[in-house]
Design a protein around this motif. Structure first.
Motif, PDB file in Angstrom:
ATOM      1  N   ILE A   1       0.851  -1.193   0.000  1.00  0.00           N
ATOM      2  CA  ILE A   1       0.000   0.000   0.000  1.00  0.00           C
ATOM      3  C   ILE A   1       0.888   1.246   0.000  1.00  0.00           C
ATOM      4  O   ILE A   1       1.692   1.461   0.919  1.00  0.00           O
ATOM      5  CB  ILE A   1      -0.928  -0.011   1.232  1.00  0.00           C
ATOM      6  N   THR A   2       0.681   2.046  -1.017  1.00  0.00           N
ATOM      7  CA  THR A   2       1.414   3.320  -1.087  1.00  0.00           C
ATOM      8  C   THR A   2       0.463   4.498  -0.917  1.00  0.00           C
ATOM      9  O   THR A   2       0.828   5.546  -0.398  1.00  0.00           O
ATOM     10  CB  THR A   2       2.135   3.419  -2.436  1.00  0.00           C
ATOM     11  N   ASP A   3      -0.786   4.262  -1.371  1.00  0.00           N
ATOM     12  CA  ASP A   3      -1.830   5.273  -1.215  1.00  0.00           C
ATOM     13  C   ASP A   3      -2.979   4.609  -0.489  1.00  0.00           C
ATOM     14  O   ASP A   3      -3.716   3.790  -1.058  1.00  0.00           O
ATOM     15  CB  ASP A   3      -2.270   5.788  -2.583  1.00  0.00           C
ATOM     16  N   LEU A   4      -3.137   4.965   0.800  1.00  0.00           N
ATOM     17  CA  LEU A   4      -4.123   4.272   1.623  1.00  0.00           C
ATOM     18  C   LEU A   4      -5.535   4.478   1.111  1.00  0.00           C
ATOM     19  O   LEU A   4      -6.325   3.503   1.046  1.00  0.00           O
ATOM     20  CB  LEU A   4      -4.013   4.743   3.077  1.00  0.00           C
ATOM     21  N   ASN A   5      -5.872   5.683   0.727  1.00  0.00           N
ATOM     22  CA  ASN A   5      -7.243   5.936   0.281  1.00  0.00           C
ATOM     23  C   ASN A   5      -7.566   5.147  -0.985  1.00  0.00           C
ATOM     24  O   ASN A   5      -8.636   4.555  -1.118  1.00  0.00           O
ATOM     25  CB  ASN A   5      -7.455   7.436   0.051  1.00  0.00           C
ATOM     26  N   ALA A   6      -6.618   5.148  -1.926  1.00  0.00           N
ATOM     27  CA  ALA A   6      -6.831   4.394  -3.164  1.00  0.00           C
ATOM     28  C   ALA A   6      -6.906   2.903  -2.878  1.00  0.00           C
ATOM     29  O   ALA A   6      -7.693   2.172  -3.485  1.00  0.00           O
ATOM     30  CB  ALA A   6      -5.692   4.696  -4.149  1.00  0.00           C
ATOM     31  N   ALA A   7      -6.081   2.469  -1.942  1.00  0.00           N
ATOM     32  CA  ALA A   7      -6.093   1.050  -1.577  1.00  0.00           C
ATOM     33  C   ALA A   7      -7.428   0.660  -0.973  1.00  0.00           C
ATOM     34  O   ALA A   7      -7.985  -0.417  -1.279  1.00  0.00           O
ATOM     35  CB  ALA A   7      -4.955   0.747  -0.600  1.00  0.00           C
ATOM     36  N   LYS A   8      -7.996   1.517  -0.110  1.00  0.00           N
ATOM     37  CA  LYS A   8      -9.285   1.196   0.531  1.00  0.00           C
ATOM     38  C   LYS A   8     -10.392   1.138  -0.517  1.00  0.00           C
ATOM     39  O   LYS A   8     -11.247   0.248  -0.476  1.00  0.00           O
ATOM     40  CB  LYS A   8      -9.607   2.264   1.583  1.00  0.00           C
ATOM     41  N   GLN A   9     -10.343   2.074  -1.475  1.00  0.00           N
ATOM     42  CA  GLN A   9     -11.365   2.076  -2.515  1.00  0.00           C
ATOM     43  C   GLN A   9     -11.253   0.819  -3.392  1.00  0.00           C
ATOM     44  O   GLN A   9     -12.238   0.175  -3.729  1.00  0.00           O
ATOM     45  CB  GLN A   9     -11.235   3.349  -3.356  1.00  0.00           C
TER      46      GLN A   9
ATOM     47  N   GLU B   1      -4.075   1.704   7.915  1.00  0.00           N
ATOM     48  CA  GLU B   1      -4.922   2.786   8.399  1.00  0.00           C
ATOM     49  C   GLU B   1      -4.575   3.129   9.842  1.00  0.00           C
ATOM     50  O   GLU B   1      -4.475   4.310  10.215  1.00  0.00           O
ATOM     51  CB  GLU B   1      -6.392   2.396   8.270  1.00  0.00           C
TER      52      GLU B   1
ATOM     53  N   ARG C   1      -1.292   5.025  10.038  1.00  0.00           N
ATOM     54  CA  ARG C   1      -1.333   6.454   9.686  1.00  0.00           C
ATOM     55  C   ARG C   1      -1.758   7.308  10.876  1.00  0.00           C
ATOM     56  O   ARG C   1      -1.235   8.395  11.095  1.00  0.00           O
ATOM     57  CB  ARG C   1      -2.300   6.669   8.517  1.00  0.00           C
TER      58      ARG C   1
ATOM     59  N   GLN D   1       4.123  -3.211   4.322  1.00  0.00           N
ATOM     60  CA  GLN D   1       3.261  -2.190   4.900  1.00  0.00           C
ATOM     61  C   GLN D   1       3.728  -1.818   6.313  1.00  0.00           C
ATOM     62  O   GLN D   1       3.800  -0.651   6.690  1.00  0.00           O
ATOM     63  CB  GLN D   1       1.817  -2.696   4.953  1.00  0.00           C
TER      64      GLN D   1
END
Length: 454
Positions: free
Chosen positions: A341-349, A387, A390, A448
């Motif tokens: 995971i490099t972009d948490l928001n994109a990963a969650k989506q 998450e 962060r 991660q």
């Protein structure tokens, strides 16, 4: 006066009971010649007549120091009948002696014969050497008494042996009857008691007779032992029948339940119920073998019918769901693609999209459920950890935990790499695939966590 006749001697009969076997055998192979008065020679008649005389129409005989009348003098030779009477007495003694040698007499016969002969020679109406006749009788009587004592001793020994034999039979019967129930072999011991009864009958028939009191006492002990054993045997088999009936009743109930469950299609619950029934069957005890076997056959038939049906349903279900595996694996692969995971928001989506596709793929065969869920779960956990990281990026405690988790993951990865090497060496495709999937998930998770620690 008439010429007196000697008292009759008992007629020859079979050898006396208890007589010496040697004497009986001698009698059988060497018969004794029994003398009779008619065998007397003229010289012997004349010698006997010398002891008599005639005076005043009476025949007189010299008997020791006395001379006494024995009867009237008649005929041309008045002494002749009295001389014959003398030889009849003498022949009677010799016949008795011959019977002694042939063991034809019992002790009672001997006593009766001696009494009769002694009375006959006390004052016989006979002419002859009466003193010699009495001496001869006493010699024969001495032999007779010795034989009588020997027969008495043989009979005593025979009675003792017979008593010992009966005592052995009774003692063995009492020993069998006194056994603790756990040591009784009912079939063999019952047969032995029957054999002992046959031995008793044979001993009663063939051996010397026992005194009535002794035989009665032994028989009472014997019958008491047999009755005690028979009572115990009946009680044992009555209890065995009762126990067998109880066992059969329990197993009949279990078999009936199994037959009812055999028609169920609630596979998981019913399989558990069958396991419970089997456990109850194992603890329900043993009954009569033929009944047990028949009930077990019913139980096993019902059990086999259920599990065969479950297996058929499972195979049909797997066949029907096999088409969903590909879509499910594609959804999992899509989820795993967000790692690391490099972009948490994109990963969650992206994870939510993959989860929707995973759910929409539907059910898969049982053998694939855990494997696919585990892979998807690993991605979901990686997202949650990212998450959390962060929000706790500046928290030293979180960093310490992340370092510990990273160490654990590194250890797990080393173990999985070893498993992959072994699976590849064996050419086990299924294990190779599982190991590769597990390694991919944990490596992503490690990346991660290492990002959190940095």
């Amino acid at each position: 006066m008439t010429t007196p006749k000697p008292k009759p001697i008992p007629k020859p009969g079979p050898p006396a009971s208890g007589a010496s076997p040697a004497v009986v055998a001698a009698h059988a192979t060497h018969p004794v010649r029994v003398p009779v008065a008619s065998d007397v020679s003229d010289e012997e008649l004349a010698a006997a007549a010398a002891h008599g005389s005639v005076a005043d129409d009476q025949v007189m005989v010299k008997d020791g120091d006395d001379t006494r009348a024995v009867g009237p003098a008649k005929g041309e030779d008045p002494l002749k009948p009295y001389v014959r009477a003398y030889f009849e007495l003498k022949a009677s003694i010799e016949r008795f002696h011959a019977r002694l040698e042939s063991a034809e007499l019992s002790p009672k016969d001997i006593d009766d014969a001696l009494t009769g002969l002694r009375e006959s020679v006390a004052e016989p109406k006979a002419v002859g050497d009466l003193a010699a006749l009495r001496e001869r009788l006493e010699v024969v009587a001495g032999e007779a008494e010795a034989i009588r004592e020997r027969i008495h001793e043989e009979r005593r020994a025979a009675r003792e042996a017979a008593f010992a034999d009966r005592e052995r039979i009774v003692a063995r019967a009492e020993e069998i009857a006194a056994k603790p129930e756990a040591q009784v072999h009912w079939k063999n011991d019952t047969a032995e008691l029957r054999s002992l009864l046959d031995e008793w009958k044979a001993a009663q028939r063939d051996n010397a007779r026992l005194a009535k009191d002794s035989e009665k006492a032994l028989w009472k002990r014997f019958t008491t032992a047999r009755s005690s054993f028979e009572k115990a045997r009946k009680h044992h088999f009555a209890e065995l029948d009762r126990a067998n009936t109880e066992v059969a009743s329990r197993k009949e109930e279990l078999a009936a339940k199994a037959e009812h469950l055999a028609e169920s299609t609630d596979w998981d619950r019913t399989a558990r119920e069958f396991r419970d029934l089997m456990a109850q069957w194992k603890t329900s005890g043993r009954g009569r073998r033929s009944v047990d076997d028949a009930l077990w056959k019913r139980f096993q038939t019902a059990q086999d019918a259920f599990f065969d049906a479950r297996r058929g349903a499972s195979e049909a279900e797997n066949e029907a769901l096999a088409g969903n595996v590909e879509a499910k694996e594609a959804a999992v692969a899509e989820a795993e693609g967000i790692l690391p995971i490099t972009d948490l928001n994109a990963a969650k989506q992206a994870l939510r999209v993959a989860q929707d596709r995973f759910d929409a793929a539907g059910m898969v065969p049982r053998g694939d459920v855990a494997r696919l869920n585990k892979r998807m779960g690993a991605v979901e956990k990686a997202v949650r950890d990212a998450e959390d990281a962060r929000w706790n990026q500046r928290n030293p405690e979180i960093e310490r935990r992340a370092s510990g988790a990273a160490a654990q993951l590194q250890s797990a990865i080393a173990g999985l790499e070893d498993d992959l090497t072994k699976a590849q060496a064996k050419g086990d495709k299924r294990r190779i695939k599982e190991a590769e999937e597990a390694l991919a998930a944990r490596r992503a998770w490690l990346e991660q966590i290492e990002g959190v620690v940095k």
